[in-house]
Design a protein around this motif. Structure first.
Motif, PDB file in Angstrom:
ATOM      1  N   SER A 147      13.153  11.151  -9.093  1.00 28.14           N
ATOM      2  CA  SER A 147      12.416  12.227  -9.768  1.00 28.14           C
ATOM      3  C   SER A 147      11.888  11.769 -11.126  1.00 28.14           C
ATOM      4  O   SER A 147      10.733  12.048 -11.487  1.00 28.14           O
ATOM      5  N   THR A 148      12.696  11.036 -11.850  1.00 32.79           N
ATOM      6  CA  THR A 148      12.285  10.540 -13.164  1.00 32.79           C
ATOM      7  C   THR A 148      11.183   9.505 -13.039  1.00 32.79           C
ATOM      8  O   THR A 148      10.163   9.565 -13.736  1.00 32.79           O
ATOM      9  N   LEU A 149      11.376   8.550 -12.144  1.00 36.30           N
ATOM     10  CA  LEU A 149      10.414   7.449 -12.012  1.00 36.30           C
ATOM     11  C   LEU A 149       9.104   7.888 -11.392  1.00 36.30           C
ATOM     12  O   LEU A 149       8.027   7.410 -11.777  1.00 36.30           O
ATOM     13  N   GLN A 150       9.162   8.781 -10.428  1.00 37.03           N
ATOM     14  CA  GLN A 150       7.931   9.258  -9.807  1.00 37.03           C
ATOM     15  C   GLN A 150       7.058   9.982 -10.826  1.00 37.03           C
ATOM     16  O   GLN A 150       5.830   9.835 -10.813  1.00 37.03           O
ATOM     17  N   LYS A 151       7.662  10.708 -11.716  1.00 39.56           N
ATOM     18  CA  LYS A 151       6.907  11.396 -12.765  1.00 39.56           C
ATOM     19  C   LYS A 151       6.396  10.393 -13.794  1.00 39.56           C
ATOM     20  O   LYS A 151       5.231  10.436 -14.204  1.00 39.56           O
ATOM     21  N   PHE A 152       7.249   9.474 -14.209  1.00 39.89           N
ATOM     22  CA  PHE A 152       6.890   8.506 -15.243  1.00 39.89           C
ATOM     23  C   PHE A 152       5.798   7.558 -14.764  1.00 39.89           C
ATOM     24  O   PHE A 152       4.853   7.254 -15.501  1.00 39.89           O
ATOM     25  N   CYS A 153       5.932   7.070 -13.526  1.00 37.84           N
ATOM     26  CA  CYS A 153       4.983   6.095 -12.976  1.00 37.84           C
ATOM     27  C   CYS A 153       3.783   6.750 -12.292  1.00 37.84           C
ATOM     28  O   CYS A 153       2.844   6.042 -11.908  1.00 37.84           O
ATOM     29  N   ALA A 208       0.822  -1.207   0.000  1.00 42.18           N
ATOM     30  CA  ALA A 208       0.000   0.000   0.000  1.00 42.18           C
ATOM     31  C   ALA A 208       0.859   1.261   0.000  1.00 42.18           C
ATOM     32  O   ALA A 208       0.559   2.238   0.653  1.00 42.18           O
ATOM     33  N   GLY A 209       1.982   1.198  -0.725  1.00 39.67           N
ATOM     34  CA  GLY A 209       2.803   2.379  -0.871  1.00 39.67           C
ATOM     35  C   GLY A 209       4.049   2.434  -0.012  1.00 39.67           C
ATOM     36  O   GLY A 209       4.872   3.338  -0.153  1.00 39.67           O
ATOM     37  N   GLU A 210       4.219   1.479   0.907  1.00 39.45           N
ATOM     38  CA  GLU A 210       5.394   1.508   1.773  1.00 39.45           C
ATOM     39  C   GLU A 210       6.658   1.187   0.966  1.00 39.45           C
ATOM     40  O   GLU A 210       6.605   0.526  -0.055  1.00 39.45           O
ATOM     41  N   SER A 211       7.802   1.621   1.465  1.00 40.18           N
ATOM     42  CA  SER A 211       9.079   1.306   0.842  1.00 40.18           C
ATOM     43  C   SER A 211       9.837   0.298   1.698  1.00 40.18           C
ATOM     44  O   SER A 211       9.751   0.317   2.935  1.00 40.18           O
ATOM     45  N   VAL A 212      10.573  -0.573   1.035  1.00 40.22           N
ATOM     46  CA  VAL A 212      11.437  -1.520   1.734  1.00 40.22           C
ATOM     47  C   VAL A 212      12.764  -0.809   1.987  1.00 40.22           C
ATOM     48  O   VAL A 212      13.661  -0.805   1.149  1.00 40.22           O
ATOM     49  N   TRP A 247       3.703   7.945  -9.318  1.00 41.29           N
ATOM     50  CA  TRP A 247       3.689   7.242  -8.033  1.00 41.29           C
ATOM     51  C   TRP A 247       4.806   7.825  -7.172  1.00 41.29           C
ATOM     52  O   TRP A 247       5.978   7.764  -7.545  1.00 41.29           O
ATOM     53  N   GLU A 248       4.445   8.363  -6.012  1.00 42.26           N
ATOM     54  CA  GLU A 248       5.427   8.976  -5.111  1.00 42.26           C
ATOM     55  C   GLU A 248       6.120   7.916  -4.263  1.00 42.26           C
ATOM     56  O   GLU A 248       6.019   7.901  -3.039  1.00 42.26           O
ATOM     57  N   HIS A 249       6.833   7.052  -4.928  1.00 43.15           N
ATOM     58  CA  HIS A 249       7.513   5.936  -4.265  1.00 43.15           C
ATOM     59  C   HIS A 249       9.004   6.230  -4.157  1.00 43.15           C
ATOM     60  O   HIS A 249       9.587   6.881  -5.029  1.00 43.15           O
ATOM     61  N   ASP A 250       9.629   5.726  -3.093  1.00 40.60           N
ATOM     62  CA  ASP A 250      11.061   5.931  -2.904  1.00 40.60           C
ATOM     63  C   ASP A 250      11.832   4.764  -3.519  1.00 40.60           C
ATOM     64  O   ASP A 250      12.256   3.824  -2.838  1.00 40.60           O
ATOM     65  N   PHE A 251      11.989   4.809  -4.823  1.00 43.36           N
ATOM     66  CA  PHE A 251      12.682   3.760  -5.565  1.00 43.36           C
ATOM     67  C   PHE A 251      14.150   3.666  -5.145  1.00 43.36           C
ATOM     68  O   PHE A 251      14.703   2.563  -5.020  1.00 43.36           O
ATOM     69  N   GLU A 252      14.783   4.814  -4.928  1.00 38.47           N
ATOM     70  CA  GLU A 252      16.202   4.828  -4.568  1.00 38.47           C
ATOM     71  C   GLU A 252      16.453   4.200  -3.205  1.00 38.47           C
ATOM     72  O   GLU A 252      17.470   3.518  -3.008  1.00 38.47           O
ATOM     73  N   ALA A 253      15.526   4.404  -2.271  1.00 40.02           N
ATOM     74  CA  ALA A 253      15.697   3.816  -0.932  1.00 40.02           C
ATOM     75  C   ALA A 253      15.721   2.297  -1.016  1.00 40.02           C
ATOM     76  O   ALA A 253      16.486   1.636  -0.297  1.00 40.02           O
ATOM     77  N   GLU A 254      14.906   1.746  -1.893  1.00 38.68           N
ATOM     78  CA  GLU A 254      14.867   0.289  -2.025  1.00 38.68           C
ATOM     79  C   GLU A 254      16.129  -0.242  -2.704  1.00 38.68           C
ATOM     80  O   GLU A 254      16.639  -1.309  -2.317  1.00 38.68           O
ATOM     81  N   GLU A 301      11.595 -20.278   9.086  1.00 35.87           N
ATOM     82  CA  GLU A 301      12.187 -21.369   8.318  1.00 35.87           C
ATOM     83  C   GLU A 301      11.517 -21.446   6.955  1.00 35.87           C
ATOM     84  O   GLU A 301      10.344 -21.125   6.797  1.00 35.87           O
ATOM     85  N   GLY A 302      12.277 -21.893   5.959  1.00 37.35           N
ATOM     86  CA  GLY A 302      11.742 -21.993   4.611  1.00 37.35           C
ATOM     87  C   GLY A 302      12.155 -20.796   3.775  1.00 37.35           C
ATOM     88  O   GLY A 302      13.183 -20.164   4.019  1.00 37.35           O
ATOM     89  N   THR A 303      11.323 -20.459   2.797  1.00 35.24           N
ATOM     90  CA  THR A 303      11.646 -19.408   1.839  1.00 35.24           C
ATOM     91  C   THR A 303      10.711 -18.216   1.996  1.00 35.24           C
ATOM     92  O   THR A 303       9.493 -18.376   2.033  1.00 35.24           O
ATOM     93  N   THR A 304      11.292 -17.044   2.072  1.00 39.77           N
ATOM     94  CA  THR A 304      10.532 -15.795   2.183  1.00 39.77           C
ATOM     95  C   THR A 304      10.791 -14.940   0.951  1.00 39.77           C
ATOM     96  O   THR A 304      11.948 -14.749   0.559  1.00 39.77           O
ATOM     97  N   GLU A 305       9.719 -14.424   0.341  1.00 38.18           N
ATOM     98  CA  GLU A 305       9.894 -13.453  -0.732  1.00 38.18           C
ATOM     99  C   GLU A 305       9.699 -12.047  -0.185  1.00 38.18           C
ATOM    100  O   GLU A 305       8.747 -11.780   0.549  1.00 38.18           O
ATOM    101  N   VAL A 306      10.601 -11.164  -0.562  1.00 33.68           N
ATOM    102  CA  VAL A 306      10.446  -9.736  -0.299  1.00 33.68           C
ATOM    103  C   VAL A 306      10.276  -9.041  -1.640  1.00 33.68           C
ATOM    104  O   VAL A 306      11.142  -9.144  -2.513  1.00 33.68           O
ATOM    105  N   MET A 307       9.164  -8.359  -1.813  1.00 35.24           N
ATOM    106  CA  MET A 307       8.861  -7.653  -3.046  1.00 35.24           C
ATOM    107  C   MET A 307       9.270  -6.189  -2.923  1.00 35.24           C
ATOM    108  O   MET A 307       9.032  -5.557  -1.899  1.00 35.24           O
ATOM    109  N   LEU A 308       9.878  -5.660  -3.975  1.00 37.48           N
ATOM    110  CA  LEU A 308      10.230  -4.251  -3.961  1.00 37.48           C
ATOM    111  C   LEU A 308      10.292  -3.701  -5.382  1.00 37.48           C
ATOM    112  O   LEU A 308      10.161  -4.438  -6.366  1.00 37.48           O
ATOM    113  N   HIS A 309      10.459  -2.379  -5.478  1.00 38.84           N
ATOM    114  CA  HIS A 309      10.482  -1.667  -6.750  1.00 38.84           C
ATOM    115  C   HIS A 309      11.689  -0.728  -6.757  1.00 38.84           C
ATOM    116  O   HIS A 309      11.544   0.478  -6.545  1.00 38.84           O
ATOM    117  N   PRO A 310      12.870  -1.244  -7.000  1.00 44.53           N
ATOM    118  CA  PRO A 310      14.061  -0.381  -6.974  1.00 44.53           C
ATOM    119  C   PRO A 310      14.198   0.450  -8.242  1.00 44.53           C
ATOM    120  O   PRO A 310      13.717   0.081  -9.312  1.00 44.53           O
TER     121      PRO A 310
END
Length: 282
Positions: A238-244, A206-210, A246-253, A224-233
């Protein structure tokens, strides 16, 4: 045994995303990405994948907030008058629950996306979907049928946890509750078709950043077992937020998955970093 799959979504959507995937693979702990067949930079993503054989590539089925592979006139219920997908999953689902989305068109479009990816010469490790739409009844059956026919062995299950330290609003609680319920149904459906799924899931819904802090907490508390972590790096906010739009912190991920602190923590906690192909070896 503790295994971690870090998967980058939207591979192929923008060159900055593709560049981030390559960097996170070479200098970090990312080993998996899902490619968007209708992405504007799809061909560049294919080049990146072929140059980096350690990257496990899945397909990121898309029905909203993107571009179709089929001509718009062949899938009129899926697109706006401008010939693009509806703005987001909310707009899509409003039409879907009213019976205004043609399921035959869903199947045709997803099949075309899959054909485009396989025709590009990529062997797929798994599938997921943009904005988690493959979890919904009626869509999950179509996605699983296509996956089985294409011998795709695994699927994401976004079985979100309510209290994992990343909740910032009541809306995120509701979102996680709803998605978690749908994910359990989707997982059951996948298992009846002998499609593999990770044991656990974490990441944004819901918009959070990893962030580095969030990822460190996940690693310290891995089950135990396998864990998936989903992210959008990405490499340029500035470029991606405008293009997508979406005010997401791609660089932080991207910083999180290339962090020296994180790489040392993985060794300390004896965590194996893998992609979805590891599920078939368990």
């Amino acid at each position: 045994m503790k295994q971690l799959i870090i998967n980058a979504d939207d591979f192929g959507r923008h060159k900055s995303i593709n560049t981030a995937v390559a960097k996170a693979l070479k200098k970090g702990c990312l080993r998996s990405a899902t490619i968007m067949a209708g992405g504007k930079f799809f061909e560049h993503a294919v080049e990146v994948a072929k140059k980096n054989p350690k990257l496990g590539v899945g397909i990121h089925f898309t029905l909203a907030n993107g571009y179709p592979v089929l001509p718009p006139e062949e899938i009129p219920s899926l697109v706006t008058p401008e010939g693009i997908f509806h703005a987001n999953y909310i707009e899509f689902l409003k039409l879907y629950v009213k019976g205004k989305i043609n399921r035959a068109e869903i199947q045709a479009e997803l099949a075309a996306q899959l054909e485009k990816v396989t025709r590009a010469g990529l062997t797929l490790t798994h599938f997921d979907s943009h904005q988690h739409l493959h979890h919904f009844p009626g869509i999950i059956g179509i996605a699983l049928k296509l996956a089985r026919a294409a011998n795709i062995p695994a699927m994401r299950v976004a079985d979100t946890k309510i209290l994992d330290g990343s909740i910032e609003s009541f809306g995120q609680v509701i979102g996680r509750l709803g998605l978690g319920s749908l994910a359990k149904f989707a997982a059951h459906s996948a298992h009846t078709k002998n499609i593999l799924t990770p044991d656990h899931f974490s990441g944004i819904v819901a918009g959070e950043s990893v962030t580095e802090r969030f990822l460190a907490k996940v690693i310290r508390n891995l089950g135990e077992g396998t864990t998936e972590v989903m992210l959008h790096p990405g490499t340029k906010n500035s470029t991606l937020q405008k293009f997508c739009e979406w005010e997401h912190d791609f660089e932080a991920e991207l910083n999180a998955v290339t962090s020296a602190k994180i790489l040392k923590l993985l060794i300390k906690e004896n965590v194996s970093v893998v992609n979805f192909s590891a599920l078939s070896k368990e």
